[in-house]
Design an enzyme around this catalytic site. Structure first.
Site, mmCIF file in Angstrom:
data_model
loop_
_atom_site.group_PDB
_atom_site.id
_atom_site.type_symbol
_atom_site.label_atom_id
_atom_site.label_comp_id
_atom_site.label_asym_id
_atom_site.label_seq_id
_atom_site.Cartn_x
_atom_site.Cartn_y
_atom_site.Cartn_z
ATOM 1 N N ARG A 30 6.037 -133.944 -16.902
ATOM 2 C CA ARG A 30 6.980 -133.983 -18.037
ATOM 3 C C ARG A 30 6.650 -135.153 -18.954
ATOM 4 O O ARG A 30 5.990 -136.110 -18.572
ATOM 5 C CB ARG A 30 8.417 -134.134 -17.530
ATOM 6 N N GLY A 31 7.153 -135.078 -20.166
ATOM 7 C CA GLY A 31 7.004 -136.199 -21.079
ATOM 8 C C GLY A 31 7.887 -137.360 -20.670
ATOM 9 O O GLY A 31 8.807 -137.211 -19.868
ATOM 10 N N HIS A 56 16.079 -140.576 -10.140
ATOM 11 C CA HIS A 56 16.974 -139.484 -9.773
ATOM 12 C C HIS A 56 17.553 -139.791 -8.406
ATOM 13 O O HIS A 56 16.870 -140.361 -7.541
ATOM 14 C CB HIS A 56 16.235 -138.151 -9.708
ATOM 15 N N ILE A 92 16.099 -137.336 -20.836
ATOM 16 C CA ILE A 92 15.497 -136.053 -21.193
ATOM 17 C C ILE A 92 13.988 -136.140 -20.983
ATOM 18 O O ILE A 92 13.358 -137.118 -21.374
ATOM 19 C CB ILE A 92 15.780 -135.688 -22.668
ATOM 20 N N GLY A 139 13.807 -131.063 -17.742
ATOM 21 C CA GLY A 139 15.040 -130.931 -18.503
ATOM 22 C C GLY A 139 15.787 -132.232 -18.713
ATOM 23 O O GLY A 139 15.237 -133.183 -19.279
ATOM 24 N N ILE A 140 17.033 -132.295 -18.215
ATOM 25 C CA ILE A 140 17.888 -133.450 -18.476
ATOM 26 C C ILE A 140 18.463 -133.985 -17.168
ATOM 27 O O ILE A 140 18.481 -133.292 -16.146
ATOM 28 C CB ILE A 140 19.050 -133.102 -19.421
ATOM 29 N N CYS A 163 12.499 -145.884 -18.880
ATOM 30 C CA CYS A 163 11.956 -145.441 -20.177
ATOM 31 C C CYS A 163 11.268 -146.566 -20.929
ATOM 32 O O CYS A 163 11.114 -146.514 -22.157
ATOM 33 C CB CYS A 163 13.070 -144.826 -21.038
#
Length: 234
Positions: free
Chosen positions: A90-91, A97, A166, A178-179, A196
């Site tokens: 993913r980006g 999580h 995201i 996804g999110i 991030c």
């Protein structure tokens, strides 16, 4: 800064025609799901959607504590590998999580909606902002920072906390990943990464419960589903 009105009509990112296989399927495992298992499920389902063999789906999961490294992750942003680290397609950069966080993996056919990645990301942001609005929270985005944020005047002027992340990937114009929405995770678990890549002290991490909203995961799921319909259509 992007705010979204909570009475959006028509939907921002609807299908152009109904799916002959049926509406979006919502899948919620009864127990926490391993990350590799979730990725395998997403990849298989995305391939089936692209091949016209399965309908679109949203997989709602909780993971055991873990970190994921997106395609832009920098090694120095992993402060302490206190939990397993998974590289993912993913980006984005590093994220966390774990229990108390609702991860929504979104498998939608953009060919049947709109082949516009930026518009799709904006729709995901609007989905989160709509969900927050149901709790009278004003979420917003910032072009300099990924995710959805809330202001924290209780911490000081200019302080903002991230409440949702995201990160997506597309294959044959079908989305996956996804999110993630922080409902009631252990916020200290974010300390193992520079989330991030944002290092400024005035930017932190929060959750619905941290903001004083005593919401359960099933209640958060109901809010997510209602907001999804307003953004992506019924």
């Amino acid at each position: 800064m992007n705010m979204v009105n909570s009475s959006l009509t028509p939907p921002l990112f609807p299908r152009l025609a109904p799916d002959p296989l049926g509406p979006v399927e919502w899948i919620t495992p009864a127990s926490p799901m391993g990350y590799e298992e979730a990725v395998a499920f997403m990849e298989a389902r995305a391939a089936a959607i692209a091949g016209g063999q399965a309908r679109e789906a949203v997989l709602l999961v909780e993971h055991p504590p873990l970190y994921t490294a997106g395609t832009s992750a920098k090694p120095g942003d992993l402060v302490s590998a206190r939990f397993p680290v998974f590289e993912t397609g993913r980006g984005g950069q590093f994220t966390y999580h774990g229990p108390g966080q609702r991860v929504a993996y979104v498998m939608l056919d953009l060919k049947a909606r709109r082949q516009d990645v930026r518009a799709f990301v904006s729709a995901l942001e609007a989905w989160i902002i709509e969900t927050l609005a149901s709790y009278s929270l004003r979420g917003f985005t910032d072009p300099e920072r990924v995710g959805v944020w809330v202001k924290r005047p209780d911490k000081g002027e200019g302080f903002e906390d991230k409440i949702a992340a995201i990160g997506i990937r597309l294959r044959r114009w079908v989305s996956f990943h996804g999110i993630s929405l922080n409902v009631e995770p252990d916020l200290t678990h974010f300390d193992g990464i520079i989330a991030c890549g944002i290092r400024e002290a005035r930017y932190g991490v929060t959750s619905l419960v941290d903001l004083g909203i005593p919401v359960t995961m099933p209640e958060a799921d109901m809010a997510l589903r209602a907001a999804f319909t307003r953004i992506f259509g019924a």
